[in-house]
Scaffold this motif. Structure first.
Motif, PDB file in Angstrom:
ATOM      1  N   SER A   1       0.826  -1.212   0.000  1.00 34.26           N
ATOM      2  CA  SER A   1       0.000   0.000   0.000  1.00 34.26           C
ATOM      3  C   SER A   1       0.856   1.256   0.000  1.00 34.26           C
ATOM      4  CB  SER A   1      -0.901   0.000   1.239  1.00 34.26           C
ATOM      5  OG  SER A   1      -1.560   1.239   1.377  1.00 34.26           O
TER       6      SER A   1
ATOM      7  N   GLU B   1      -2.462  -6.703  -2.318  1.00 30.56           N
ATOM      8  CA  GLU B   1      -2.413  -5.591  -1.363  1.00 30.56           C
ATOM      9  C   GLU B   1      -3.239  -5.871  -0.106  1.00 30.56           C
ATOM     10  OE1 GLU B   1      -3.594  -0.888  -1.226  1.00 30.56           O
ATOM     11  OE2 GLU B   1      -2.609  -1.647  -3.024  1.00 30.56           O
TER      12      GLU B   1
ATOM     13  N   ALA C   1      -0.863  -1.597  -5.209  1.00 29.81           N
ATOM     14  CA  ALA C   1      -0.625  -0.256  -5.746  1.00 29.81           C
ATOM     15  C   ALA C   1       0.859   0.047  -5.801  1.00 29.81           C
ATOM     16  CB  ALA C   1      -1.351   0.779  -4.885  1.00 29.81           C
TER      17      ALA C   1
ATOM     18  N   ASN D   1      -7.071   6.014   0.917  1.00 31.36           N
ATOM     19  CA  ASN D   1      -7.351   5.356  -0.357  1.00 31.36           C
ATOM     20  C   ASN D   1      -8.320   6.172  -1.211  1.00 31.36           C
ATOM     21  OD1 ASN D   1      -5.656   3.238   0.278  1.00 31.36           O
ATOM     22  ND2 ASN D   1      -7.300   1.911   1.031  1.00 31.36           N
TER      23      ASN D   1
ATOM     24  N   HIS E   1      -6.456   9.045  -2.762  1.00 36.35           N
ATOM     25  CA  HIS E   1      -5.527   8.615  -3.793  1.00 36.35           C
ATOM     26  C   HIS E   1      -6.161   7.521  -4.661  1.00 36.35           C
ATOM     27  CE1 HIS E   1      -3.052  10.303  -0.528  1.00 36.35           C
ATOM     28  NE2 HIS E   1      -2.273  10.740  -1.501  1.00 36.35           N
TER      29      HIS E   1
ATOM     30  N   GLU F   1      -4.478   4.092  -5.925  1.00 35.99           N
ATOM     31  CA  GLU F   1      -4.779   2.997  -5.006  1.00 35.99           C
ATOM     32  C   GLU F   1      -5.951   2.117  -5.486  1.00 35.99           C
ATOM     33  OE1 GLU F   1      -3.938   1.274  -2.539  1.00 35.99           O
ATOM     34  OE2 GLU F   1      -2.160   2.302  -1.815  1.00 35.99           O
TER      35      GLU F   1
END
Length: 495
Positions: free
Chosen positions: A113, A146, A161, A353, A356, A360
């Motif tokens: 992550s 992830e 990511a 998250n 982004h 992500e």
């Protein structure tokens, strides 16, 4: 030369390392930990040459050529460590570590992550400390699904990511499974002889079987879970992912306290093995491989009990999932709060998250995180604790233990997996059958060993046992491995 001088010369020669006067050579591709120990002991190679060999294969296979993309980050100190590793059972042997296991060095620990990329752990996880003390060279971090694949029901195994997508070395268009995708793919591709993965439910045995290597999920608690980014402490455990069962046993002797495994090639003689037909699936080619293996087991002296039922397992799995989302919020909040960094709770992680989203969440969301965040009320937490207790009873004492006791069995067996599906980032995993839930929910040992291939994709063979029978399960798997010799190097097929 005087007699005294002759004796002094002889004594000096005896004190020199075995490698003196020999030409050091890099190891062959797909050398096992046991192979490398023998080469080092005889002075035919050095830790630095082994590390250089692995780094060269990573450059040729992982970062170019087939582009398996199993390695998330290389240890910049790898060469230095190879020249200064302490003596021990793993002296000079390179090991890769999944990127949810903390190391206090120049590498990050992020669970794939971007949310954790700016904060480094303050200390090694205990298992990393043990590897270093045993003389291992921690070569790098492997990619993973992830957050160990607990973010979304629509996820693609092997994608993060931070690391992108890991591919199956046997067929690059197909999944490496997960969540220890990079660990499995790296070992299968010969990038390193061994890696450490983690499992909550299937995350060691599924990618190991899908990539055609050995994967061992030990009894929960045998290996310290400290310093591992959690899902739930009731099921989380690290475990070895290797080319052979012998190598898995060697790693277990370092990772767990007072662990010994006496691997015998005739361990199957007289062993009573119960077939969990309900977990064998319906793929005719997989079943043909499995039934052929049963004939070999019988010829080796094993007693096959077929079928053996686990009638409580569906309910156990459902209750464990209900408890897991509640435990995820509790355990992850506790971990993030003590670690520090940009996000200190599941709620802050969800917000990160969202902020982004383009990097992500370009392929799938975070529905499981959002569900877990809503489960913080005291009455819900109490309900989850009750569900967990019932799940463990149904999977353990009333499930695996009852079946072993009723039929006087040494282990339960089944094919680990059906062939993995094609990678499809737009739609996520295709969710082929994997037999992992019984041992995962009970917290019991589960070993997968290569069984064969269907459509150029590996299939594994599972051994499951009761708590703390890990050494016996490994011994059975070792004997099976000698009997079948099913592992083969990947072809890196483009289709």
């Amino acid at each position: 030369m005087t007699r005294r001088r002759l004796l002094q010369t002889a004594a000096a020669a005896a004190a020199l390392p075995a490698s003196c006067g020999k030409k050091h050579l890099p190891p062959p591709p797909y050398a096992t930990l046991a192979d490398l120990r023998a080469l080092l002991s005889s002075g035919q190679t050095t830790p630095l040459l082994i590390a250089e060999h692995c780094l060269a294969r990573i450059a040729q296979i992982d970062k170019s050529g087939p582009r398996v993309n199993a390695i998330l980050e290389l240890n910049p100190a790898a060469r230095t460590l190879a020249t200064s590793c302490p003596p021990g059972p793993l002296h000079g042997l390179p090991v890769l570590i999944k990127d949810n296991i903390e190391t206090a060095d120049d590498m990050l620990t992020t669970a794939g992550s971007l949310a954790l990329r700016m904060h480094r752990p303050a200390k090694d996880a205990p298992l990393a400390q043990r590897l270093r003390a045993a003389g291992a060279v921690i070569l790098g971090k492997t990619n993973l699904s992830e957050w160990a694949n607990i973010r979304s029901p629509h996820s693609t195994s092997g994608w993060s990511a931070r690391g992108g997508l890991t591919r199956n070395p046997h067929r690059l268009t197909h999944s490496a499974s997960g969540s220890s995708s990079g660990s499995a793919a790296a070992v299968a591709a010969g990038l390193a002889p061994a890696a450490i993965g983690t499992e909550t439910n299937g995350s060691i045995v599924s990618p190991a079987s899908a990539c055609g290597i050995v994967g061992f999920k030990p009894t929960v608690g045998l290996i310290s879970g400290a310093g591992i980014i959690p899902i739930t402490h009731w099921q989380d455990t690290a475990g070895p992912m290797t080319l052979t069962v012998q190598d898995a046993a060697l790693l277990m002797q370092t990772l767990a306290d007072n662990f010994t495994a006496d691997l015998q090639s005739d361990a199957l003689k007289g062993a009573r093995l119960g077939v969990i037909r309900s977990h064998c699936g319906k793929n005719s080619q997989v079943l043909a491989l499995f039934d052929a293996a049963l004939e070999k087991l019988h010829a080796a002296g094993a007693v096959i009990v077929d079928p053996v039922n686990l009638p409580t397992m569906r309910e156990a799995g459902s209750l464990a999932w209900k408890a897991m989302l509640i435990e995820l919020r509790q355990d992850l909040n506790a971990y993030l709060a003590q670690r520090g960094g940009d996000v200190r709770s599941l709620a802050e992680l969800i917000a990160f998250n969202e902020k982004h989203r383009d990097t992500e969440m370009p392929h799938f969301g975070q529905e499981f995180f959002e569900q877990a965040e809503k489960l913080g009320m005291p009455d819900i937490i109490a309900e989850g604790a009750a569900a967990r207790a019932e799940a463990r009873r149904l999977a353990g004492p009333d499930g695996i233990d009852a079946a072993l006791r009723e039929h006087r069995l040494d282990a339960l067996i089944c094919p680990t997996n059906d062939p993995v599906g094609k990678i499809d980032l737009a739609h996520g995993d295709t969710h082929e059958r994997v037999a992992s839930t019984p041992a995962a929910v009970a917290g019991y040992p589960h070993l997968t060993v290569p069984l064969g291939f269907v459509d150029h994709l590996p299939i594994g063979f599972s051994f499951m046992g009761t708590a703390k029978t890990d050494a016996h399960i490994l011994s059975l798997g070792h004997a099976f491995e000698q009997l079948t010799q099913a592992r083969r190097a990947p072809e890196f097929r483009a289709a």
